[in-house]
Enzyme design. Structure first.
Site, PDB file in Angstrom:
ATOM      1  N   ALA A  13       0.949  -1.356  -0.087  1.00  0.00           N
ATOM      2  CA  ALA A  13       0.043   0.017  -0.030  1.00  0.00           C
ATOM      3  C   ALA A  13       0.607   1.411  -0.075  1.00  0.00           C
ATOM      4  O   ALA A  13       0.274   2.309  -0.020  1.00  0.00           O
ATOM      5  CB  ALA A  13      -0.874   0.074   1.210  1.00  0.00           C
ATOM      6  N   GLY A  14       1.972   1.089   0.024  1.00  0.00           N
ATOM      7  CA  GLY A  14       2.932   2.215   0.008  1.00  0.00           C
ATOM      8  C   GLY A  14       3.369   3.081  -1.233  1.00  0.00           C
ATOM      9  O   GLY A  14       2.787   2.276  -2.251  1.00  0.00           O
ATOM     10  N   GLN A  15       4.247   3.825  -1.412  1.00  0.00           N
ATOM     11  CA  GLN A  15       4.257   4.651  -2.708  1.00  0.00           C
ATOM     12  C   GLN A  15       5.200   3.901  -3.783  1.00  0.00           C
ATOM     13  O   GLN A  15       4.696   3.724  -4.824  1.00  0.00           O
ATOM     14  CB  GLN A  15       4.860   5.966  -2.692  1.00  0.00           C
ATOM     15  CG  GLN A  15       6.003   6.193  -1.540  1.00  0.00           C
ATOM     16  CD  GLN A  15       6.710   7.347  -2.186  1.00  0.00           C
ATOM     17  OE1 GLN A  15       6.460   8.162  -2.736  1.00  0.00           O
ATOM     18  NE2 GLN A  15       7.951   7.709  -1.479  1.00  0.00           N
ATOM     19  N   ILE A  16       6.182   3.148  -3.185  1.00  0.00           N
ATOM     20  CA  ILE A  16       6.890   2.206  -4.075  1.00  0.00           C
ATOM     21  C   ILE A  16       5.910   1.031  -4.522  1.00  0.00           C
ATOM     22  O   ILE A  16       5.958   0.857  -5.884  1.00  0.00           O
ATOM     23  CB  ILE A  16       7.979   1.758  -3.441  1.00  0.00           C
ATOM     24  CG1 ILE A  16       9.103   2.752  -3.281  1.00  0.00           C
ATOM     25  CG2 ILE A  16       8.810   0.438  -4.245  1.00  0.00           C
ATOM     26  CD1 ILE A  16      10.424   2.345  -2.408  1.00  0.00           C
ATOM     27  N   GLY A  17       5.324   0.529  -3.529  1.00  0.00           N
ATOM     28  CA  GLY A  17       4.226  -0.460  -4.024  1.00  0.00           C
ATOM     29  C   GLY A  17       3.311  -0.228  -4.963  1.00  0.00           C
ATOM     30  O   GLY A  17       3.096  -0.946  -6.006  1.00  0.00           O
ATOM     31  N   ARG A  92      13.052   5.755   9.270  1.00  0.00           N
ATOM     32  CA  ARG A  92      13.918   6.202  10.749  1.00  0.00           C
ATOM     33  C   ARG A  92      13.076   7.698  11.108  1.00  0.00           C
ATOM     34  O   ARG A  92      12.821   8.366  10.468  1.00  0.00           O
ATOM     35  CB  ARG A  92      15.089   6.922  10.413  1.00  0.00           C
ATOM     36  CG  ARG A  92      16.088   7.326  11.464  1.00  0.00           C
ATOM     37  CD  ARG A  92      17.432   8.118  11.029  1.00  0.00           C
ATOM     38  NE  ARG A  92      18.268   7.042  10.501  1.00  0.00           N
ATOM     39  CZ  ARG A  92      19.474   6.592  10.970  1.00  0.00           C
ATOM     40  NH1 ARG A  92      19.908   7.392  12.049  1.00  0.00           N
ATOM     41  NH2 ARG A  92      20.452   5.765  10.602  1.00  0.00           N
ATOM     42  N   VAL A 129      14.002  -4.284  -0.507  1.00  0.00           N
ATOM     43  CA  VAL A 129      14.072  -2.901  -0.751  1.00  0.00           C
ATOM     44  C   VAL A 129      14.038  -1.874   0.073  1.00  0.00           C
ATOM     45  O   VAL A 129      14.656  -0.881   0.452  1.00  0.00           O
ATOM     46  CB  VAL A 129      12.804  -2.465  -1.745  1.00  0.00           C
ATOM     47  CG1 VAL A 129      13.036  -0.911  -2.103  1.00  0.00           C
ATOM     48  CG2 VAL A 129      12.930  -3.278  -3.348  1.00  0.00           C
ATOM     49  N   ASN A 131      14.622  -0.119   3.547  1.00  0.00           N
ATOM     50  CA  ASN A 131      15.906   0.183   4.213  1.00  0.00           C
ATOM     51  C   ASN A 131      15.805  -0.171   5.692  1.00  0.00           C
ATOM     52  O   ASN A 131      14.775  -0.018   6.424  1.00  0.00           O
ATOM     53  CB  ASN A 131      16.244   1.817   3.985  1.00  0.00           C
ATOM     54  CG  ASN A 131      16.763   1.894   2.751  1.00  0.00           C
ATOM     55  OD1 ASN A 131      17.576   1.141   2.254  1.00  0.00           O
ATOM     56  ND2 ASN A 131      16.330   3.019   2.117  1.00  0.00           N
ATOM     57  N   ASP A 159      20.781   2.803  -7.476  1.00  0.00           N
ATOM     58  CA  ASP A 159      21.877   3.335  -7.321  1.00  0.00           C
ATOM     59  C   ASP A 159      22.777   3.287  -8.633  1.00  0.00           C
ATOM     60  O   ASP A 159      23.250   4.095  -9.280  1.00  0.00           O
ATOM     61  CB  ASP A 159      22.769   2.865  -6.390  1.00  0.00           C
ATOM     62  CG  ASP A 159      22.021   3.055  -4.830  1.00  0.00           C
ATOM     63  OD1 ASP A 159      21.550   4.040  -4.397  1.00  0.00           O
ATOM     64  OD2 ASP A 159      22.026   1.982  -4.085  1.00  0.00           O
ATOM     65  N   HIS A 187      23.909  -0.038   0.469  1.00  0.00           N
ATOM     66  CA  HIS A 187      23.019   0.836  -0.093  1.00  0.00           C
ATOM     67  C   HIS A 187      22.839   2.195   0.938  1.00  0.00           C
ATOM     68  O   HIS A 187      21.825   2.173   1.480  1.00  0.00           O
ATOM     69  CB  HIS A 187      21.508   0.354  -0.443  1.00  0.00           C
ATOM     70  CG  HIS A 187      20.694   1.264  -0.702  1.00  0.00           C
ATOM     71  ND1 HIS A 187      20.527   2.027  -2.005  1.00  0.00           N
ATOM     72  CD2 HIS A 187      19.677   1.971  -0.058  1.00  0.00           C
ATOM     73  CE1 HIS A 187      19.464   3.121  -1.756  1.00  0.00           C
ATOM     74  NE2 HIS A 187      18.597   2.825  -0.692  1.00  0.00           N
TER      75      HIS A 187
HETATM   76  P1  NAX Z   1       5.853   4.058   2.434  1.00  0.00           P
HETATM   77  O1  NAX Z   1       5.917   4.583   3.657  1.00  0.00           O
HETATM   78  O2  NAX Z   1       5.223   4.898   1.310  1.00  0.00           O
HETATM   79  O3  NAX Z   1       5.192   2.559   2.329  1.00  0.00           O
HETATM   80  C1  NAX Z   1       5.590   1.468   3.141  1.00  0.00           C
HETATM   81  C2  NAX Z   1       4.364   0.531   3.379  1.00  0.00           C
HETATM   82  O4  NAX Z   1       5.080  -0.661   4.034  1.00  0.00           O
HETATM   83  C3  NAX Z   1       3.370   1.149   4.050  1.00  0.00           C
HETATM   84  O5  NAX Z   1       2.120   0.906   3.430  1.00  0.00           O
HETATM   85  C4  NAX Z   1       3.408   0.309   5.386  1.00  0.00           C
HETATM   86  O6  NAX Z   1       1.989  -0.055   5.992  1.00  0.00           O
HETATM   87  C5  NAX Z   1       4.120  -0.950   5.010  1.00  0.00           C
HETATM   88  N1  NAX Z   1       4.819  -1.940   6.066  1.00  0.00           N
HETATM   89  C6  NAX Z   1       5.312  -1.445   7.056  1.00  0.00           C
HETATM   90  N2  NAX Z   1       5.627  -2.495   7.862  1.00  0.00           N
HETATM   91  C7  NAX Z   1       5.137  -3.532   7.144  1.00  0.00           C
HETATM   92  C8  NAX Z   1       5.285  -5.047   7.462  1.00  0.00           C
HETATM   93  N3  NAX Z   1       5.856  -5.519   8.561  1.00  0.00           N
HETATM   94  N4  NAX Z   1       4.938  -5.735   6.580  1.00  0.00           N
HETATM   95  C9  NAX Z   1       4.153  -5.375   5.338  1.00  0.00           C
HETATM   96  N5  NAX Z   1       4.069  -4.035   5.235  1.00  0.00           N
HETATM   97  C10 NAX Z   1       4.754  -3.087   6.009  1.00  0.00           C
HETATM   98  O7  NAX Z   1       7.385   3.956   1.835  1.00  0.00           O
HETATM   99  P2  NAX Z   1       8.077   3.680   0.347  1.00  0.00           P
HETATM  100  O8  NAX Z   1       8.475   5.066  -0.180  1.00  0.00           O
HETATM  101  O9  NAX Z   1       7.083   2.841  -0.256  1.00  0.00           O
HETATM  102  O10 NAX Z   1       9.422   3.030   0.606  1.00  0.00           O
HETATM  103  C11 NAX Z   1       9.304   1.740   1.260  1.00  0.00           C
HETATM  104  C12 NAX Z   1      10.854   1.332   1.439  1.00  0.00           C
HETATM  105  O11 NAX Z   1      11.980   1.517   0.501  1.00  0.00           O
HETATM  106  C13 NAX Z   1      11.598   2.456   2.704  1.00  0.00           C
HETATM  107  O12 NAX Z   1      12.228   1.608   3.661  1.00  0.00           O
HETATM  108  C14 NAX Z   1      12.661   3.307   1.801  1.00  0.00           C
HETATM  109  O13 NAX Z   1      13.644   3.584   2.621  1.00  0.00           O
HETATM  110  C15 NAX Z   1      13.018   2.184   0.876  1.00  0.00           C
HETATM  111  N6  NAX Z   1      13.648   2.442  -0.187  1.00  0.00           N
HETATM  112  C16 NAX Z   1      14.720   2.072  -0.792  1.00  0.00           C
HETATM  113  C17 NAX Z   1      15.556   2.247  -1.809  1.00  0.00           C
HETATM  114  C18 NAX Z   1      16.640   1.460  -2.273  1.00  0.00           C
HETATM  115  O14 NAX Z   1      17.202   1.726  -3.325  1.00  0.00           O
HETATM  116  N7  NAX Z   1      17.018   0.208  -1.789  1.00  0.00           N
HETATM  117  C19 NAX Z   1      15.279   3.605  -2.567  1.00  0.00           C
HETATM  118  C20 NAX Z   1      13.740   3.885  -2.424  1.00  0.00           C
HETATM  119  C21 NAX Z   1      13.450   3.878  -0.930  1.00  0.00           C
HETATM  120  O15 NAX Z   1      14.000   4.928   0.018  1.00  0.00           O
END
Ligand code: NAX
Length: 328
Positions: A13-17, A92, A129, A131, A159, A187
């Protein structure tokens, strides 16, 4: 007809999703002939929004989309998973120290690793993905003793793609003319984007790297701090580009990397290039569709060696911290 591949996406449900699911369902990740069944895993507060995303996915009438289900229990969400994209993580918060962050994410990635161990398909491939991605992958892998360690990976493909984009602008050549760029290490801001072995439209990357002030004051920090620049400009963190990196990572893992090129991925170290065994670190990698292989035999000058060592030292610290917390 081919059997659908089960793809589990956490944080659906998040923005990457939101940027990722439509591309998976369209065939961009596993190819135009492979049907997919999507399994969305959220926390209870995220389930309603995931249902909305599932409604939109249905409304796209993607020919390859064989089904969608939504769960808030990892044992159900990873059941039969062939590919698992672990996107949901704990960000964080204000005043949170690194140890707090690692502990909060341990509370997510330990049970997810255990669930993958218990219920995922035998051929499961995992991309983390969320962090801190490398150490979250280490935690998940360490809690899945029956799954080969090389099935757990962390994303540094964003990256890598950022490095290609910056290099393309610098050299004024298309990204498609650039090969053999590498992201080494974590990363995080300590990552080292290495162009010394690159081929930039026929020109050796080392020639561009010879301009050390550009390399160290412009290229390396621009790539490493791009995430912060996106937040400053967009008011939100990278989402579509992160999703695109995840698509590229899994596609190349499953379908193979192009001949004569390599990519970057965080994988379980076998000790190559002096990176201690058992860290999840980014390396230059190839795949022939049967798993990642580390590109061997690259020589490093002092500059590269010091940068790689510094990023790996950070991974060692993170590993020691999660070990002290009893997470691995
Ligand atoms: P969002 O906060 O938009 O979405 C995260 C979603 O994860 C939320 O819907 C939340 O309810 C859900 N969630 C939290 N805990 C959970 C669990 N235990 N089981 C299932 N779902 C859970 O974040 P978004 O922008 O989508 O980013 C997601 C992650 O990607 C973050 O940790 C972010 O730091 C990381 N990223 C990693 C990158 C990479 O290159 N490796 C780059 C992009 C991004 O920063």
């Amino acid at each position: 007809a081919k059997t659908p591949v089960n793809v589990t996406v956490t944080g659906a449900a998040g923005q990457i999703g939101y940027a990722l699911l439509f591309r998976i369902a369209s065939g961009a990740m596993l190819g135009p002939d492979t049907p997919v069944r999507l399994r969305l895993l959220e926390i209870p507060q995220g389930v309603k929004a995931a249902e909305g995303t599932a409604m939109e996915l249905a409304d796209c009438a993607f020919p390859l989309l064989a089904g969608i289900d939504i769960h808030d229990d990892p044992r159900a969400g990873f059941d039969g998973a062939n590919v698992a994209l672990l996107v949901g993580a704990r960000p964080r918060g204000p005043g949170m120290e690194r140890a707090d962050l690692l502990e909060a994410n341990g509370g997510i990635f330990k049970p997810q690793g255990e669930a993958i161990n218990a219920v995922a398909a035998d051929d499961v491939k995992v991309l983390v993905v969320g962090n801190p991605a490398n150490t979250n992958a280490l935690i998940a892998a360490s809690n899945a003793p029956d799954v080969p360690k090389d099935r757990f990976t962390a994303m540094t493909r964003l990256d890598h793609n950022r490095a290609l984009s910056q290099l393309s602008a610098r050299a004024d050549v298309p990204v498609s003319a650039i090969r053999r760029v590498t992201i080494w290490g974590n990363h995080s801001a300590s990552q080292y984007p290495d162009i010394f072995h690159a081929d930039v439209a026929g020109r050796p990357g080392a020639e561009l790297a010879a301009d050390e002030s550009w390399l160290l004051e412009d290229f390396v920090p621009t790539v490493a701090k791009r995430g912060a620049a996106i937040i400053a400009a967009r008011g939100a963190s990278s989402a579509a580009s992160a999703a695109s990196g995840a698509i590229d990572h899994v596609r190349d893992w499953v379908l193979g990397t192009p001949a004569g090129d390599w990519t970057s991925a965080g994988i379980w170290s076998d000790g190559s290039y002096g990176v201690p065994e058992g860290l999840v670190s980014s390396f230059p990698v190839t795949s022939a569709g049967d798993g990642w292989q580390i590109v061997q035999g690259l020589e490093h000058g002092e500059l590269s060696r010091a940068r790689i060592d510094a990023s790996v030292a950070e991974l060692v610290e993170e590993r020691d911290a999660v070990r002290a917390l009893g997470l691995i």
